[in-house]
Design a protein around this motif. Structure first.
Motif, PDB file in Angstrom:
ATOM      1  N   ALA A   5       0.830  -1.214   0.000  1.00  0.00           N
ATOM      2  CA  ALA A   5       0.000   0.000   0.000  1.00  0.00           C
ATOM      3  C   ALA A   5       0.859   1.256   0.000  1.00  0.00           C
ATOM      4  CB  ALA A   5      -0.914   0.007   1.217  1.00  0.00           C
ATOM      5  N   PHE A   6       0.527   2.184  -0.901  1.00  0.00           N
ATOM      6  CA  PHE A   6       1.131   3.521  -0.907  1.00  0.00           C
ATOM      7  C   PHE A   6       0.084   4.484  -0.365  1.00  0.00           C
ATOM      8  CE2 PHE A   6       3.558   1.192  -4.012  1.00  0.00           C
ATOM      9  CZ  PHE A   6       4.856   1.677  -3.883  1.00  0.00           C
ATOM     10  N   LEU A   7       0.484   5.281   0.632  1.00  0.00           N
ATOM     11  CA  LEU A   7      -0.502   6.089   1.353  1.00  0.00           C
ATOM     12  C   LEU A   7      -0.110   7.559   1.439  1.00  0.00           C
ATOM     13  CD1 LEU A   7      -0.911   3.571   4.322  1.00  0.00           C
ATOM     14  CD2 LEU A   7      -2.459   3.824   2.372  1.00  0.00           C
ATOM     15  N   VAL A   8      -1.132   8.417   1.347  1.00  0.00           N
ATOM     16  CA  VAL A   8      -0.956   9.836   1.648  1.00  0.00           C
ATOM     17  C   VAL A   8      -1.681  10.070   2.973  1.00  0.00           C
ATOM     18  CG1 VAL A   8      -1.414  12.208   0.907  1.00  0.00           C
ATOM     19  CG2 VAL A   8      -0.889  10.448  -0.809  1.00  0.00           C
ATOM     20  N   GLY A   9      -0.944  10.571   3.964  1.00  0.00           N
ATOM     21  CA  GLY A   9      -1.518  10.755   5.299  1.00  0.00           C
ATOM     22  C   GLY A   9      -0.460  10.419   6.328  1.00  0.00           C
ATOM     23  N   SER A  10      -0.893  10.205   7.562  1.00  0.00           N
ATOM     24  CA  SER A  10       0.085   9.824   8.593  1.00  0.00           C
ATOM     25  C   SER A  10      -0.601   8.896   9.581  1.00  0.00           C
ATOM     26  CB  SER A  10       0.599  11.075   9.314  1.00  0.00           C
ATOM     27  OG  SER A  10      -0.491  11.764   9.893  1.00  0.00           O
ATOM     28  N   ALA A  11      -0.049   7.722   9.715  1.00  0.00           N
ATOM     29  CA  ALA A  11      -0.602   6.767  10.690  1.00  0.00           C
ATOM     30  C   ALA A  11       0.485   5.778  11.071  1.00  0.00           C
ATOM     31  CB  ALA A  11      -1.804   6.040  10.089  1.00  0.00           C
ATOM     32  N   ASP A  12       0.345   5.220  12.241  1.00  0.00           N
ATOM     33  CA  ASP A  12       1.289   4.231  12.743  1.00  0.00           C
ATOM     34  C   ASP A  12       1.040   2.900  12.037  1.00  0.00           C
ATOM     35  OD1 ASP A  12       3.224   3.364  14.819  1.00  0.00           O
ATOM     36  OD2 ASP A  12       1.534   2.071  15.389  1.00  0.00           O
ATOM     37  N   THR A  13       2.123   2.247  11.579  1.00  0.00           N
ATOM     38  CA  THR A  13       1.990   0.992  10.818  1.00  0.00           C
ATOM     39  C   THR A  13       1.242  -0.078  11.614  1.00  0.00           C
ATOM     40  OG1 THR A  13       4.036   1.483   9.639  1.00  0.00           O
ATOM     41  CG2 THR A  13       3.268  -0.784   9.554  1.00  0.00           C
ATOM     42  N   GLU A  14       1.597  -0.230  12.892  1.00  0.00           N
ATOM     43  CA  GLU A  14       0.922  -1.249  13.714  1.00  0.00           C
ATOM     44  C   GLU A  14      -0.572  -0.979  13.820  1.00  0.00           C
ATOM     45  OE1 GLU A  14       2.860  -1.685  17.523  1.00  0.00           O
ATOM     46  OE2 GLU A  14       4.822  -1.922  16.563  1.00  0.00           O
ATOM     47  N   GLU A  15      -0.894   0.289  13.949  1.00  0.00           N
ATOM     48  CA  GLU A  15      -2.296   0.695  14.036  1.00  0.00           C
ATOM     49  C   GLU A  15      -3.041   0.350  12.727  1.00  0.00           C
ATOM     50  OE1 GLU A  15      -4.774   4.868  14.030  1.00  0.00           O
ATOM     51  OE2 GLU A  15      -2.653   4.952  14.580  1.00  0.00           O
TER      52      GLU A  15
ATOM     53  N   GLU B  47       3.398  -4.236   3.187  1.00  0.00           N
ATOM     54  CA  GLU B  47       4.172  -3.010   3.438  1.00  0.00           C
ATOM     55  C   GLU B  47       3.245  -1.815   3.338  1.00  0.00           C
ATOM     56  OE1 GLU B  47       7.775  -2.085   1.159  1.00  0.00           O
ATOM     57  OE2 GLU B  47       7.772  -4.188   0.519  1.00  0.00           O
ATOM     58  N   PHE B  48       3.522  -0.804   4.147  1.00  0.00           N
ATOM     59  CA  PHE B  48       2.828   0.493   4.024  1.00  0.00           C
ATOM     60  C   PHE B  48       3.893   1.541   3.725  1.00  0.00           C
ATOM     61  CE2 PHE B  48       0.238  -2.069   6.895  1.00  0.00           C
ATOM     62  CZ  PHE B  48      -1.033  -1.911   6.351  1.00  0.00           C
ATOM     63  N   ARG B  49       3.775   2.206   2.582  1.00  0.00           N
ATOM     64  CA  ARG B  49       4.757   3.233   2.235  1.00  0.00           C
ATOM     65  C   ARG B  49       4.050   4.590   2.164  1.00  0.00           C
ATOM     66  NH1 ARG B  49       8.711   0.782  -2.487  1.00  0.00           N
ATOM     67  NH2 ARG B  49       8.923  -1.337  -1.659  1.00  0.00           N
ATOM     68  N   PHE B  50       4.571   5.542   2.924  1.00  0.00           N
ATOM     69  CA  PHE B  50       3.958   6.880   2.915  1.00  0.00           C
ATOM     70  C   PHE B  50       4.632   7.766   1.869  1.00  0.00           C
ATOM     71  CE2 PHE B  50       2.533   5.145   6.879  1.00  0.00           C
ATOM     72  CZ  PHE B  50       1.226   5.612   6.955  1.00  0.00           C
ATOM     73  N   VAL B  51       3.803   8.427   1.058  1.00  0.00           N
ATOM     74  CA  VAL B  51       4.315   9.264  -0.036  1.00  0.00           C
ATOM     75  C   VAL B  51       3.618  10.628  -0.008  1.00  0.00           C
ATOM     76  CG1 VAL B  51       4.920   7.322  -1.538  1.00  0.00           C
ATOM     77  CG2 VAL B  51       2.595   8.258  -1.624  1.00  0.00           C
ATOM     78  N   GLU B  52       4.204  11.596  -0.736  1.00  0.00           N
ATOM     79  CA  GLU B  52       3.623  12.954  -0.806  1.00  0.00           C
ATOM     80  C   GLU B  52       2.324  12.935  -1.603  1.00  0.00           C
ATOM     81  OE1 GLU B  52       4.943  16.294   0.138  1.00  0.00           O
ATOM     82  OE2 GLU B  52       5.757  14.896   1.624  1.00  0.00           O
ATOM     83  N   ARG B  53       2.352  12.205  -2.742  1.00  0.00           N
ATOM     84  CA  ARG B  53       1.151  12.127  -3.598  1.00  0.00           C
ATOM     85  C   ARG B  53       1.171  10.827  -4.395  1.00  0.00           C
ATOM     86  NH1 ARG B  53       4.304  16.001  -6.156  1.00  0.00           N
ATOM     87  NH2 ARG B  53       3.164  17.693  -5.146  1.00  0.00           N
ATOM     88  N   LEU B  54       0.009  10.436  -4.885  1.00  0.00           N
ATOM     89  CA  LEU B  54      -0.100   9.215  -5.691  1.00  0.00           C
ATOM     90  C   LEU B  54      -0.128   9.577  -7.171  1.00  0.00           C
ATOM     91  CD1 LEU B  54      -2.767   7.173  -3.697  1.00  0.00           C
ATOM     92  CD2 LEU B  54      -0.297   6.928  -3.640  1.00  0.00           C
ATOM     93  N   PRO B  55       0.310   8.656  -8.023  1.00  0.00           N
ATOM     94  CA  PRO B  55       0.275   8.943  -9.467  1.00  0.00           C
ATOM     95  C   PRO B  55      -1.159   8.852  -9.997  1.00  0.00           C
ATOM     96  CG  PRO B  55       1.049   6.702  -9.098  1.00  0.00           C
ATOM     97  CD  PRO B  55       0.851   7.311  -7.742  1.00  0.00           C
ATOM     98  N   ARG B  56      -1.614   9.944 -10.593  1.00  0.00           N
ATOM     99  CA  ARG B  56      -2.976   9.959 -11.140  1.00  0.00           C
ATOM    100  C   ARG B  56      -2.939  10.508 -12.556  1.00  0.00           C
ATOM    101  NH1 ARG B  56      -6.850   9.086  -7.363  1.00  0.00           N
ATOM    102  NH2 ARG B  56      -6.150   9.083  -5.199  1.00  0.00           N
ATOM    103  N   ASN B  57      -3.929  10.105 -13.371  1.00  0.00           N
ATOM    104  CA  ASN B  57      -4.011  10.678 -14.710  1.00  0.00           C
ATOM    105  C   ASN B  57      -4.799  11.983 -14.635  1.00  0.00           C
ATOM    106  OD1 ASN B  57      -6.734  10.039 -14.662  1.00  0.00           O
ATOM    107  ND2 ASN B  57      -6.569   8.329 -16.085  1.00  0.00           N
ATOM    108  N   ALA B  58      -5.048  12.586 -15.790  1.00  0.00           N
ATOM    109  CA  ALA B  58      -5.647  13.923 -15.810  1.00  0.00           C
ATOM    110  C   ALA B  58      -7.039  13.968 -15.200  1.00  0.00           C
ATOM    111  CB  ALA B  58      -5.707  14.429 -17.242  1.00  0.00           C
TER     112      ALA B  58
END
Length: 478
Positions: free
Chosen positions: A427-437, A454-465
């Motif tokens: 999972a790629f996520l925008v936000g903030s949370a504890d992995t165990e939670e 796996e949980f990976r935190f990112v600034e933004r997700l890839p989106r089309n127009a």
């Protein structure tokens, strides 16, 4: 069936009706027609002939609406180019489409310079002389009016032909489903080079309704119009629906009684979003469609929204939906579509590939099922399916669970190769949370084999127009 040249016919019928509103202009259908005709004559003077092909690289502004209508008054095929593509991608599409001319919005920085294809700015056309032409008052159903390259969620972009018959039947089916009123105004914040935006341009002129156009999505503006009752409809995707709802919640606002339709497409809508939207008085209609079907194929009506949570509804009047190689309701398989709104085929490098089966069904590449009452449920893109330990795992299902967590703003899931299971979800996520939670949260709502490894935190997700998540890009991020 012959189809009238849309704008010419509309200007005759209701010349004084409000046609287009932007921050800069407010035009009636007479004004829209007169200005579009002038551009059509200028294009004709520059050598553009009817039934030729012109590519348009533009922003979603009033000039683009004029140029699109000008091309159609000339009965010219418009290739809608996505302004978010790289120069290389644009170059490929222009060459593949065999366009004779590229028209470029003056505000656009990149130019797809293709050796033997002329490129002109909007302003250069507007400075040209005019030359009269004989307008085709009627179109045949199979006349191609627009060409759009698929958003590439499947790999190689395909140039999809959209005919006068496709667009007209799509608009009529939508009207039979949603109804029409005298004060309808559609708020368009979708890109015009995408079917969700272009279909609003077409519906407006066929229905004789007003279109309120913005160059970019703006949640605050959208919420303000919905609350004030300035508009009666808007098209959104799950992400933009959530953003509008957040603005309305923060201001403790409700939708105006005049506001009739919030059409949500581009993928499944999390239950949490639907519940919050309903609390804000937003009439949500979930819809399913694609570039190959000129927008909507099925829509879930307001009356069924709570009874059939997660469904994309039933086919619109002229359309049919089936699930390939299945017998029982509830069996998951590839979604097949049939109807007058379905493209007759592709152009360019894909022109030899027919999208239709021998008996006229379009294979969508989407996995779904029909329940016992004939309601369609889309499970996922087949290309995005994760097969983990022999079990089918659908990314959208995991994403919906993650999006229900209050700290998660956006979620994207894809499969990662795994020696033991074949594939596992990441999972790629925008936000903030504890992995165990998050693990605990998902464990209560998902089977073990569906839990992201796996949980990976990112600034933004890839989106089309059109703000649809591009999961194939997530795979590259791995």
């Amino acid at each position: 069936m012959m189809i009238p040249n849309w704008l010419a016919q509309r200007a005759k019928l209701t010349p004084d009706a409000s046609a287009l509103v932007t921050e800069r202009v407010h035009w009636s259908y007479r004004e829209l027609y007169e200005q579009s005709l002038e551009i059509a004559q200028q294009l004709h003077h520059l050598g553009v002939q009817s039934e030729s092909r012109v590519a348009l690289l533009s922003h979603s502004n009033e000039q683009t609406v004029l140029f699109v209508h000008a091309c159609w008054l000339l009965s010219v095929e418009v290739v809608c180019l996505n302004n978010r593509l790289t120069e290389q991608e644009l170059h490929w599409q222009v060459r593949d489409s065999e366009a004779k001319l590229v028209l470029v919005d003056d505000q656009i920085q990149i130019h797809p310079n293709v050796d033997d294809i002329e490129s002109l700015s909007y302003s250069a056309v507007r400075k040209s002389e005019r030359k009269e032409f004989v307008m085709l008052e009627q179109w045949t159903e199979d006349q191609t009016l627009s060409i759009m390259y698929t958003s590439g969620t499947t790999g190689v972009p395909k140039g999809v032909r959209q005919t006068a018959g496709n667009h007209t039947s799509s608009a009529l089916a939508s009207a039979l489903n949603l109804g029409l009123t005298d004060n309808d105004s559609w708020l368009c914040m979708m890109p015009l080079f995408h079917i969700s935006g272009l279909s609003i341009v077409i519906r407006a002129v066929i229905y004789g309704m007003e279109m309120r156009l913005y160059e970019k999505f703006d949640a605050k503006e959208a919420a303000a119009h919905i609350v004030a009752g300035n508009v009666t409809a808007i098209s959104v995707v799950a992400l933009t629906l959530d953003q509008i709802v957040r603005v309305m919640e923060a201001d403790h606002n409700k939708a105006h009684p005049q506001f009739r339709t919030m059409l949500v497409g581009g993928g499944p809508v999390p239950l949490d979003y639907l519940e919050r939207a309903t609390a804000c008085g937003l009439p949500i209609l979930q819809t399913y469609g694609m570039t190959e079907t000129c927008s909507q194929t099925t829509t879930l009506g307001k009356a069924d929204a709570t009874r059939k949570v997660g469904s994309a509804g039933k086919p619109l009047f002229f359309n049919q939906v089936a699930i390939k190689d299945t017998v029982q309701p509830g069996e998951v398989g590839e979604v097949l579509i049939k109807g007058p709104h379905v493209t007759p085929g592709y152009i360019g490098s894909q022109s030899t590939r027919s999208p239709l089966t021998e008996d006229g069904w379009l294979a969508t590449g989407d996995a779904g099922y029909l329940d016992e009452e004939g309601y369609l449920f889309i499970v996922d893109r087949r290309a995005d399916l994760i097969i983990s330990g022999g079990e089918n795992v659908y990314p959208a299902e995991i994403e919906n669970v993650l999006l229900a967590h209050p700290a998660i703003r956006e979620a994207g899931v894809c499969g990662k190769e795994d020696p033991q299971w074949g594939q596992v979800p990441v999972a790629f996520l925008v936000g903030s949370a504890d992995t165990e939670e998050l693990v605990e949260f998902c464990s209560q709502r998902l089977a073990r084999y569906k839990l992201p490894k796996e949980f990976r935190f990112v600034e933004r997700l890839p989106r089309n127009a059109s703000n649809k998540l591009m999961r194939f890009e997530l795979k590259k991020w791995l």
